[in-house]
Design a protein around this motif. Sequence first.
Motif, PDB file in Angstrom:
ATOM      1  N   LEU A  15      84.986  59.131  18.107  1.00  0.00           N
ATOM      2  CA  LEU A  15      85.477  57.878  19.204  1.00  0.00           C
ATOM      3  C   LEU A  15      86.084  58.277  20.254  1.00  0.00           C
ATOM      4  O   LEU A  15      85.874  57.958  21.521  1.00  0.00           O
ATOM      5  CB  LEU A  15      85.692  56.700  18.373  1.00  0.00           C
ATOM      6  CG  LEU A  15      84.437  55.958  17.492  1.00  0.00           C
ATOM      7  CD1 LEU A  15      85.265  54.919  16.633  1.00  0.00           C
ATOM      8  CD2 LEU A  15      83.459  55.449  18.477  1.00  0.00           C
ATOM      9  N   LEU A  16      87.069  58.930  19.820  1.00  0.00           N
ATOM     10  CA  LEU A  16      88.260  59.120  20.904  1.00  0.00           C
ATOM     11  C   LEU A  16      87.872  60.401  21.729  1.00  0.00           C
ATOM     12  O   LEU A  16      88.053  60.279  23.123  1.00  0.00           O
ATOM     13  CB  LEU A  16      89.653  59.800  20.305  1.00  0.00           C
ATOM     14  CG  LEU A  16      90.456  58.771  19.315  1.00  0.00           C
ATOM     15  CD1 LEU A  16      91.493  59.157  18.419  1.00  0.00           C
ATOM     16  CD2 LEU A  16      90.968  57.549  20.279  1.00  0.00           C
ATOM     17  N   PHE A  17      87.059  61.550  21.251  1.00  0.00           N
ATOM     18  CA  PHE A  17      86.448  62.494  22.225  1.00  0.00           C
ATOM     19  C   PHE A  17      85.666  61.693  23.148  1.00  0.00           C
ATOM     20  O   PHE A  17      85.813  61.991  24.395  1.00  0.00           O
ATOM     21  CB  PHE A  17      85.792  63.492  21.461  1.00  0.00           C
ATOM     22  CG  PHE A  17      85.202  64.425  22.076  1.00  0.00           C
ATOM     23  CD1 PHE A  17      85.819  65.641  22.569  1.00  0.00           C
ATOM     24  CD2 PHE A  17      83.692  64.341  22.151  1.00  0.00           C
ATOM     25  CE1 PHE A  17      84.992  66.693  23.161  1.00  0.00           C
ATOM     26  CE2 PHE A  17      83.089  65.281  22.908  1.00  0.00           C
ATOM     27  CZ  PHE A  17      83.690  66.473  23.713  1.00  0.00           C
ATOM     28  N   ILE A  18      84.721  60.812  22.812  1.00  0.00           N
ATOM     29  CA  ILE A  18      83.792  60.404  23.540  1.00  0.00           C
ATOM     30  C   ILE A  18      84.269  59.311  24.651  1.00  0.00           C
ATOM     31  O   ILE A  18      84.172  59.522  25.878  1.00  0.00           O
ATOM     32  CB  ILE A  18      82.611  59.452  22.971  1.00  0.00           C
ATOM     33  CG1 ILE A  18      81.618  60.364  22.198  1.00  0.00           C
ATOM     34  CG2 ILE A  18      81.834  58.685  23.888  1.00  0.00           C
ATOM     35  CD1 ILE A  18      80.956  59.730  21.159  1.00  0.00           C
ATOM     36  N   PHE A  19      85.574  58.589  24.154  1.00  0.00           N
ATOM     37  CA  PHE A  19      85.995  57.789  25.141  1.00  0.00           C
ATOM     38  C   PHE A  19      86.615  58.723  26.275  1.00  0.00           C
ATOM     39  O   PHE A  19      86.639  58.185  27.425  1.00  0.00           O
ATOM     40  CB  PHE A  19      87.271  56.790  24.292  1.00  0.00           C
ATOM     41  CG  PHE A  19      87.671  55.720  25.090  1.00  0.00           C
ATOM     42  CD1 PHE A  19      87.104  54.793  25.583  1.00  0.00           C
ATOM     43  CD2 PHE A  19      89.156  55.914  25.416  1.00  0.00           C
ATOM     44  CE1 PHE A  19      87.745  53.834  26.230  1.00  0.00           C
ATOM     45  CE2 PHE A  19      89.635  54.796  26.234  1.00  0.00           C
ATOM     46  CZ  PHE A  19      88.921  53.695  26.273  1.00  0.00           C
ATOM     47  N   GLY A  20      87.427  59.420  25.929  1.00  0.00           N
ATOM     48  CA  GLY A  20      88.143  60.407  26.702  1.00  0.00           C
ATOM     49  C   GLY A  20      87.283  61.287  27.713  1.00  0.00           C
ATOM     50  O   GLY A  20      87.620  61.200  28.962  1.00  0.00           O
ATOM     51  N   VAL A  21      86.149  61.794  27.207  1.00  0.00           N
ATOM     52  CA  VAL A  21      85.326  62.493  28.067  1.00  0.00           C
ATOM     53  C   VAL A  21      84.627  61.583  29.192  1.00  0.00           C
ATOM     54  O   VAL A  21      84.732  61.773  30.328  1.00  0.00           O
ATOM     55  CB  VAL A  21      84.327  63.450  27.287  1.00  0.00           C
ATOM     56  CG1 VAL A  21      83.227  64.004  28.084  1.00  0.00           C
ATOM     57  CG2 VAL A  21      85.097  64.418  26.389  1.00  0.00           C
ATOM     58  N   VAL A  22      84.316  60.503  28.571  1.00  0.00           N
ATOM     59  CA  VAL A  22      83.443  59.508  29.351  1.00  0.00           C
ATOM     60  C   VAL A  22      84.300  59.074  30.477  1.00  0.00           C
ATOM     61  O   VAL A  22      83.857  59.000  31.749  1.00  0.00           O
ATOM     62  CB  VAL A  22      82.867  58.388  28.542  1.00  0.00           C
ATOM     63  CG1 VAL A  22      82.311  57.319  29.680  1.00  0.00           C
ATOM     64  CG2 VAL A  22      81.517  59.033  27.585  1.00  0.00           C
ATOM     65  N   LEU A  23      85.596  58.553  30.248  1.00  0.00           N
ATOM     66  CA  LEU A  23      86.379  57.989  31.201  1.00  0.00           C
ATOM     67  C   LEU A  23      86.683  59.177  32.367  1.00  0.00           C
ATOM     68  O   LEU A  23      86.837  58.978  33.442  1.00  0.00           O
ATOM     69  CB  LEU A  23      87.696  57.411  30.538  1.00  0.00           C
ATOM     70  CG  LEU A  23      87.594  55.976  29.773  1.00  0.00           C
ATOM     71  CD1 LEU A  23      88.966  55.649  29.382  1.00  0.00           C
ATOM     72  CD2 LEU A  23      87.152  55.082  30.916  1.00  0.00           C
ATOM     73  N   PHE A  24      87.190  60.396  31.891  1.00  0.00           N
ATOM     74  CA  PHE A  24      87.365  61.379  32.584  1.00  0.00           C
ATOM     75  C   PHE A  24      86.128  61.656  33.687  1.00  0.00           C
ATOM     76  O   PHE A  24      86.383  61.840  34.690  1.00  0.00           O
ATOM     77  CB  PHE A  24      87.739  62.701  31.740  1.00  0.00           C
ATOM     78  CG  PHE A  24      88.074  63.978  32.530  1.00  0.00           C
ATOM     79  CD1 PHE A  24      89.277  64.251  32.975  1.00  0.00           C
ATOM     80  CD2 PHE A  24      86.935  64.681  33.056  1.00  0.00           C
ATOM     81  CE1 PHE A  24      89.634  65.310  33.843  1.00  0.00           C
ATOM     82  CE2 PHE A  24      87.304  66.130  33.865  1.00  0.00           C
ATOM     83  CZ  PHE A  24      88.600  66.218  34.290  1.00  0.00           C
ATOM     84  N   MET A  25      85.059  61.646  32.872  1.00  0.00           N
ATOM     85  CA  MET A  25      83.805  61.963  33.680  1.00  0.00           C
ATOM     86  C   MET A  25      83.788  60.929  34.976  1.00  0.00           C
ATOM     87  O   MET A  25      83.263  61.124  35.934  1.00  0.00           O
ATOM     88  CB  MET A  25      82.626  62.233  32.871  1.00  0.00           C
ATOM     89  CG  MET A  25      82.541  63.563  32.279  1.00  0.00           C
ATOM     90  SD  MET A  25      80.984  63.463  31.185  1.00  0.00           S
ATOM     91  CE  MET A  25      79.815  63.667  32.324  1.00  0.00           C
TER      92      MET A  25
END
Length: 330
Positions: A15-25
């Motif tokens: 969840l943290l990985f997806i949240f971080g990557v999606v917001l960065f993208m």
Amino acid sequence: MSDMLVTLALILGKLLFIFGVVLFMAAYLVLAERKILGRMQLRYGPNRVGPFGLMQPLADVIKLLTKEDFVPARADKWLFLIAPGITAVTALLVFAVIPFGSPLEIFGRQVPLVVVDLNIGVLYFLGVSSMAVYGVVLGGWASNSKYSLLGGVRGLSQMVSYELSLGLSLVPVIMMARSFSLTDIVMAQQSIPFVLLNPVAFGVFFICVLAESNRIPFDLPEAENELVGGFHTEYSGMRFGLFFVGEYINMVVLGSLVTVFFLGGWNGPWLPPLLWFLFKVLAVCAMFIWIRASMPRLRYDQLMNLGWKILLPLSLVNILVTGAVLLGLG
């Protein structure tokens, strides 16, 4: 007990990985779009904040956080306040069922790179994505502004019209994969992606995805030369930022879904699966930006005619043809 803790830790990590990557993208897609549109329109785009303008997303966040956040005097306060959050949260919720890589071995166990591998993942996506319209409609209605209300009504009718064709365009995909699970759909494309097997379904789905994301040529709910800002006219500060970021999160989510349903997901030679998935998602997002730079906005009657008179019949005929072909082959 230890197994349960490990499982919870893995889910939290994903969840943290997806949240971080999606917001960065999402943040850097804004910058990429502004720079690409600038080059295509013979201007520079952002280039002042940081080297090559790379710190512009951070400057934009600071600006939005420090701007005054006001509520119109006659607005429905609570609906006005929660509407932007609905748009951003529903986009993120779809990522719970999107597989973004082949399983990895972690802590001595095979861990699928998906938060929840639902066997009804397609139905979950359709159900959650249909809730995004509430953010647009409530934001437009609660603002107590004629421009915002018109934008909300446009967004509602547009999403209802294209949601039907979008769902029907996925029926051939389910028929070919013989599963509603997004992981099974990716696995069914190991030898050949569905975009080659069923380009009609891909075309209909891609057009409907553009309409669902309210991007040019389907940005009628905003239409700044007609409705000032459409459904978010009365929003300011970070609440406007949530609508804005929600659009780009939606781009990443919809690009991921196009990748999963039609481009083979993480399948591909030479590169690691996760890089293949990321490359395909970015390619779809680049196509969104290219279309925005190249096409004019449709008139509203053209928008409705395309959805109801062309895409809907085409989706139904494609289901019949796909069923007939599969029956003949099987």
